[in-house]
Design an enzyme around this catalytic site. Structure first.
Site, PDB file in Angstrom:
ATOM      1  N   CYS A   1      -5.873  -6.930   1.331  1.00 39.47           N
ATOM      2  CA  CYS A   1      -4.831  -6.326   2.159  1.00 39.47           C
ATOM      3  C   CYS A   1      -3.819  -7.403   2.538  1.00 39.47           C
ATOM      4  O   CYS A   1      -4.212  -8.501   2.947  1.00 39.47           O
ATOM      5  CB  CYS A   1      -5.474  -5.735   3.419  1.00 39.47           C
ATOM      6  SG  CYS A   1      -4.289  -4.934   4.515  1.00 39.47           S
TER       7      CYS A   1
ATOM      8  N   HIS B   1      -7.006   3.477   1.340  1.00 36.30           N
ATOM      9  CA  HIS B   1      -6.721   2.204   2.023  1.00 36.30           C
ATOM     10  C   HIS B   1      -5.371   2.286   2.751  1.00 36.30           C
ATOM     11  O   HIS B   1      -5.278   1.959   3.944  1.00 36.30           O
ATOM     12  CB  HIS B   1      -6.714   1.063   0.991  1.00 36.30           C
ATOM     13  CG  HIS B   1      -6.331  -0.271   1.552  1.00 36.30           C
ATOM     14  ND1 HIS B   1      -7.181  -1.355   1.531  1.00 36.30           N
ATOM     15  CD2 HIS B   1      -5.192  -0.705   2.153  1.00 36.30           C
ATOM     16  CE1 HIS B   1      -6.577  -2.392   2.119  1.00 36.30           C
ATOM     17  NE2 HIS B   1      -5.371  -2.029   2.491  1.00 36.30           N
ATOM     18  N   GLU B   2      -4.346   2.754   2.041  1.00 35.79           N
ATOM     19  CA  GLU B   2      -3.000   2.787   2.655  1.00 35.79           C
ATOM     20  C   GLU B   2      -2.933   3.818   3.781  1.00 35.79           C
ATOM     21  O   GLU B   2      -2.346   3.560   4.831  1.00 35.79           O
ATOM     22  CB  GLU B   2      -1.932   3.094   1.602  1.00 35.79           C
ATOM     23  CG  GLU B   2      -1.762   2.027   0.537  1.00 35.79           C
ATOM     24  CD  GLU B   2      -1.612   0.621   1.084  1.00 35.79           C
ATOM     25  OE1 GLU B   2      -1.031   0.442   2.175  1.00 35.79           O
ATOM     26  OE2 GLU B   2      -2.096  -0.316   0.435  1.00 35.79           O
TER      27      GLU B   2
ATOM     28  N   HIS C   1      -4.213   2.852   7.114  1.00 42.16           N
ATOM     29  CA  HIS C   1      -3.287   2.078   7.958  1.00 42.16           C
ATOM     30  C   HIS C   1      -2.550   2.990   8.947  1.00 42.16           C
ATOM     31  O   HIS C   1      -2.190   2.563  10.041  1.00 42.16           O
ATOM     32  CB  HIS C   1      -2.241   1.349   7.100  1.00 42.16           C
ATOM     33  CG  HIS C   1      -2.718   0.051   6.515  1.00 42.16           C
ATOM     34  ND1 HIS C   1      -3.122  -1.004   7.288  1.00 42.16           N
ATOM     35  CD2 HIS C   1      -2.837  -0.365   5.232  1.00 42.16           C
ATOM     36  CE1 HIS C   1      -3.473  -2.019   6.501  1.00 42.16           C
ATOM     37  NE2 HIS C   1      -3.314  -1.658   5.243  1.00 42.16           N
TER      38      HIS C   1
HETATM   39 ZN    ZN Z   1      -3.829  -2.896   3.662  1.00 40.57          ZN
END
Ligand code: ZN
Length: 190
Positions: free
Chosen positions: A103, A145-146, A149
């Site tokens: 990341c 993953h994105e 966020h």
């Molecule tokens: Zn990330």
């Protein structure tokens, strides 16, 4: 266009739930500039995804695009460039798959994370339309993953075995090399 600073773990913005993007905001020139800057920043940092909170903007917006021959994830499949606004995720396959993730907000590290193999994402496009995407495999991991966020979550929160959180250099020496030798292992490394 401008390369934006990517904020790092410890900045509280990364731990906030991001706000929905309004239709009015979506249509503003400033929003289009923000997206252009995010793409430029993602390329400059050799990322394959970038969420708005990572550049200090707590909005439900993320971009994803895996270019050919990405040096950080050399085995990843190439994809088109996605702009994802106000997403809702539905898991289509509860079976888990594991990948070594990195990341831009947690620089220098890799961690092994298991996530759902297949999902459906309903989101708003830059034109303000509703769209549905189905993704699987490594691309599904990148989306999760994105989009994490946008919920204030980082991949390190999802590491079950903290022995599998390592520095990039050690990953290259001790893990990527071993995994190349082990064809039996279905836990692909990227
Ligand atoms: Zn990330």
């Amino acid at each position: 266009m401008a390369v934006l600073k990517v904020i790092r773990m410890g900045n509280p913005i990364l731990r906030e739930k991001a706000e929905a993007v309004s239709m009015e905001e979506l249509k503003s020139p400033a929003f289009k500039t923000l997206i252009d800057d995010m793409f430029e920043s993602m390329e400059a940092h050799q990322g394959i995804g970038l969420a708005a909170p990572q550049i200090g903007v707590s909005k439900q917006l993320a971009i994803i695009g895996i270019p050919e021959d990405n040096p950080r994830y050399p085995d990843a499949p190439e994809t088109e460039q996605y702009i994802i606004i106000n997403p809702k995720i539905k898991v289509l396959d509860t079976k888990l798959q594991g990948f070594w993730e990195g990341c831009l907000s947690v620089p220098g590290l890799r961690g092994y994370v298991e996530r759902s193999r297949k999902l459906q994402i309903d989101f708003t496009t830059l034109e303000g339309k509703s769209e549905r995407l189905v993704v699987e495999g490594f691309v599904a991991t990148v989306f999760q993953h994105e989009l994490d966020h946008l919920e204030g979550k980082l991949y390190i929160d999802r590491i079950k075995d903290t022995r599998k959180l390592v520095f990039n250099e050690e990953y290259d020496v001790f893990i990527a090399r071993d995994e190349d030798d082990d064809e039996e292992d279905d836990k692909k490394i990227v």
